[in-house]
Design a protein around this motif. Structure first.
Motif, PDB file in Angstrom:
ATOM      1  N   UNK A   1       7.787   6.038  10.313  1.00 50.76           N
ATOM      2  CA  UNK A   1       6.500   6.171  10.990  1.00 50.76           C
ATOM      3  C   UNK A   1       5.439   5.572  10.092  1.00 50.76           C
ATOM      4  N   UNK A   2       4.536   4.788  10.665  1.00 48.20           N
ATOM      5  CA  UNK A   2       3.499   4.108   9.891  1.00 48.20           C
ATOM      6  C   UNK A   2       2.129   4.395  10.481  1.00 48.20           C
ATOM      7  N   UNK A   3       1.105   4.287   9.625  1.00 49.77           N
ATOM      8  CA  UNK A   3      -0.294   4.472  10.020  1.00 49.77           C
ATOM      9  C   UNK A   3      -1.012   3.140   9.881  1.00 49.77           C
TER      10      UNK A   3
ATOM     11  N   UNK B   1       0.790  -1.227   0.000  1.00 47.89           N
ATOM     12  CA  UNK B   1       0.000   0.000   0.000  1.00 47.89           C
ATOM     13  C   UNK B   1       0.822   1.277   0.000  1.00 47.89           C
ATOM     14  N   UNK B   2       2.066   1.234   0.480  1.00 44.62           N
ATOM     15  CA  UNK B   2       2.853   2.463   0.568  1.00 44.62           C
ATOM     16  C   UNK B   2       4.336   2.128   0.523  1.00 44.62           C
ATOM     17  N   UNK B   3       5.119   3.055  -0.066  1.00 43.87           N
ATOM     18  CA  UNK B   3       6.565   2.909  -0.188  1.00 43.87           C
ATOM     19  C   UNK B   3       7.227   4.241   0.121  1.00 43.87           C
ATOM     20  N   UNK B   4       8.407   4.181   0.713  1.00 47.67           N
ATOM     21  CA  UNK B   4       9.162   5.403   0.966  1.00 47.67           C
ATOM     22  C   UNK B   4      10.635   5.044   1.068  1.00 47.67           C
TER      23      UNK B   4
ATOM     24  N   UNK C   1      -0.020   3.566   5.297  1.00 41.12           N
ATOM     25  CA  UNK C   1       0.948   4.582   4.878  1.00 41.12           C
ATOM     26  C   UNK C   1       2.188   4.475   5.736  1.00 41.12           C
ATOM     27  N   UNK C   2       3.332   4.891   5.171  1.00 40.13           N
ATOM     28  CA  UNK C   2       4.602   4.888   5.882  1.00 40.13           C
ATOM     29  C   UNK C   2       5.405   6.092   5.406  1.00 40.13           C
ATOM     30  N   UNK C   3       6.184   6.689   6.325  1.00 45.63           N
ATOM     31  CA  UNK C   3       6.990   7.872   6.013  1.00 45.63           C
ATOM     32  C   UNK C   3       8.336   7.754   6.711  1.00 45.63           C
ATOM     33  N   UNK C   4       9.355   8.415   6.125  1.00 43.29           N
ATOM     34  CA  UNK C   4      10.697   8.357   6.689  1.00 43.29           C
ATOM     35  C   UNK C   4      11.481   9.589   6.274  1.00 43.29           C
ATOM     36  N   UNK C   5      12.530   9.914   7.073  1.00 37.00           N
ATOM     37  CA  UNK C   5      13.438  11.020   6.758  1.00 37.00           C
ATOM     38  C   UNK C   5      14.877  10.496   6.814  1.00 37.00           C
ATOM     39  N   UNK C   6      15.795  11.276   7.348  1.00 40.47           N
ATOM     40  CA  UNK C   6      17.206  10.939   7.259  1.00 40.47           C
ATOM     41  C   UNK C   6      17.659   9.844   8.195  1.00 40.47           C
TER      42      UNK C   6
END
Length: 585
Positions: A324-326, A271-274, A314-319
């Motif tokens: 973080x996932x929902x 469902x989500x990639x980052x 959903x999933x999000x990431x930085x450096x």
């Protein structure tokens, strides 16, 4: 009694150097005195003595350089310096480099020392620590953003990814496309009497790869066989990753869209990639309730993260090496620390409030309508300690790592759907006057500019809304709408005029017609000096299903937001807050 074998090696070496130097002088003296030898041998002896003397003369400077105090002192000082002295030396070198870089632009030295260098140092330190340090929302003109639509497609665009100057889109008809984005329009020139009219140029489609649902049984097929739901582009510009409802994760070459590897480790739809910022490390979320980590440098699987009790949407990431996932209907957002193998759980499940219009008398309780949060669908990271989430009750929440509940929530961020008519709600010949209550619009897309105060949200109300993190980092403030100043309600009927533009029934044109399924944001120029580009994936259906269908178009839209020198007025911020109050009523 010391002998040759008991003498240290260092002393033996010095003695050998002294003994070698003495015979060379004796040979030169004896050769000069001995004149009875034949004349033919004199040149050879002279050449030999000359070579010996030249080699000695070469050795002497070498020994002198090696024994010189200055180089040895510098090397010894570097080896013997403490950690504080080394940091001080590196800081002085860094400051000198900054002065050299900024001096090239022609600023005054006093201004450089006081403002520019201090600002750059603060930004570099904050970015190294992963903290919000850039306040750019007030220096962008969102209402005057230039809109550039992509070519309309036959199926809903489910996701979009950008790696300047390219954009990549995927759709439900199993199609992957690569586009070249046009250059941003030039900034307005105040000296010209007649401003230059910007040329509207659509993005150019470079490549397209289309899969087929009929090839699902082919084990050698290297394309998707079901709707593609997510896409991500690496910041290095080397890889493209796509995930679909066929449980496949496919890695593509960004240049030629050639499939490099097909992963089938997920047990349900991806469902989500980052991508982790600045690396080729990939995180994938799936409906199988897991998050998987991948290393694309080796095109290999790394590990799986377990913990969610429902689908990971959903999933999000930085450096940093975390994400973080929902978790959809488990109503949690989870921060995964991959290296420490730990996770932080943030509990949602709040409610958004709708206050009825009209002033209430003093002492009289106001009737309140609440909409419970049933699913957390979207998540985006602001910095390494703050993130935002969007829910199915229209709430936009701000979170920090230090609290398990949101520190601020914007209720009904995109308002309510219009009320249904009695004939739409009932199939009876004489329908009842009772109709279902108005429902909130979900947060279907969410994006941020990393380490800045800018947040972009999308739904199906025809608008992309801009939010700003306050200076104290404790609340979200409404800034405005991308490409429009005033909002309009849901499209009831779309007509096409002679110019081929979509217009409403006598109402102002909407900026985005359809469901905004995904948003990708990147800055133009160095540190965003040339503005901002926002690309939205739009469709008539929700990216995860067909339970919702709105009137609109299947397209992607790019907005070029120009930078302004003066920050936005307080009146504009007030208008944004008033607009949110209107949505709540």
């Amino acid at each position: 009694m010391s002998s040759f074998f008991t003498t240290p090696a260092s002393q033996r070496k010095r003695k050998r150097e002294e003994t070698n130097a003495v015979p060379s002088t004796k040979r030169r003296s004896t050769s000069s005195k001995a004149g009875a030898k034949p004349a033919k041998e004199l040149p050879q002896r002279a050449r030999r003595d000359e070579s010996i003397s030249s080699s000695g003369s070469e050795d002497e400077p070498r020994r002198k350089i090696v024994s010189d105090e200055e180089p040895i002192a510098s090397s010894d000082s570097e080896e013997d310096e403490t950690g504080a002295e080394r940091r001080l030396r590196l800081a002085e070198q860094y400051l000198q480099t900054l002065k050299t870089e900024v001096n090239e632009t022609g600023f005054d030295a006093e201004d450089i020392d006081r403002d520019l260098i201090a600002e750059r140092l603060q930004e570099d330190v904050a970015e190294t620590k992963g903290r919000l340090h850039r306040h750019i929302a007030s220096f962008l003109s969102f209402s005057t953003a230039a809109q550039t639509p992509f070519r309309s497609l036959s199926s809903s665009i489910t996701s979009v990814a950008t790696c300047p100057p390219y954009a990549y889109t995927v759709s439900k008809d199993v199609q992957l496309s690569k586009w070249e984005l046009p250059n941003p329009p030039p900034p307005p020139d105040p000296t010209r009497k007649r401003p230059i009219k910007p040329v509207s140029r659509r993005p150019i489609k470079l490549l397209t790869k289309r899969g087929s649902k009929h090839e699902s049984k082919d084990p050698h097929n290297q394309h998707h066989t079901a709707p593609i739901l997510s896409i991500a582009a690496s910041s290095t510009g080397k890889f493209i990753a796509t995930g679909g409802a066929d449980k496949r994760l496919i890695i593509w070459s960004a240049d030629t869209l050639t499939p490099l590897r097909v992963f089938t480790q997920h047990r349900d739809a991806v469902t989500s990639l980052v991508f982790r910022r600045g690396t080729n490390q990939l995180y994938s979320a799936s409906k199988d309730r897991t998050i998987k980590c991948w290393s694309l440098d080796e095109l290999a699987y790394v590990e799986t993260l377990f913990g969610h009790q429902d689908e990971v949407i959903d999933v999000a990431s930085l450096g940093m090496e975390r994400c973080v996932s929902a978790g959809a209907r488990d109503r949690t957002a989870r921060l995964w620390k991959v290296v420490e193998e730990t996770q932080l759980v943030f509990r949602g499940g709040g409610s958004s409030e709708k206050r009825r219009p009209g002033r209430q008398k003093e002492g009289e309780n106001e009737p309140i309508k609440t909409y419970s949060e049933g699913s957390i669908d979207r998540v985006a990271m602001i910095d390494e300690e703050m993130f935002v989430t969007g829910s199915d009750n229209g709430s936009l929440s701000l979170w920090t790592l230090h609290k398990k509940k949101p520190i601020f929530t914007v209720p009904l961020a995109h308002g309510l759907d219009p009320a249904m008519k009695p004939e739409e709600a009932s199939a009876e010949a004489v329908p009842d006057a009772k109709v279902p209550e108005r429902q909130p619009r979900w947060i279907t897309a969410l994006a941020t500019v990393p380490y800045s105060d800018l947040v972009v949200s999308g739904s199906w109300d025809g608008e992309m809304r801009i939010w700003r993190v306050s200076g104290d980092k404790r609340r979200l403030e409404a800034v405005g709408v991308v490409g429009r100043v005033e909002r309009v309600e849901r499209v009831e009927r779309v007509e096409r005029d002679d110019r081929g533009m979509d217009v409403l029934d006598g109402e102002e044109e909407m900026s985005v017609i359809g469901i905004i399924n995904d948003i990708s944001v990147f800055e133009r120029g160095d540190r965003g000096k040339d503005g901002l580009c926002i690309v939205a994936a739009v469709g008539t259906e929700h990216r995860l299903g067909r339970w919702m269908k709105v009137k609109g178009r299947n397209d992607a839209v790019a907005f070029e937001v120009q930078k302004i020198l003066q920050p936005a007025d307080a009146s504009e911020e007030g208008d944004g807050q008033e607009e949110i109050k209107k949505n709540a009523t």
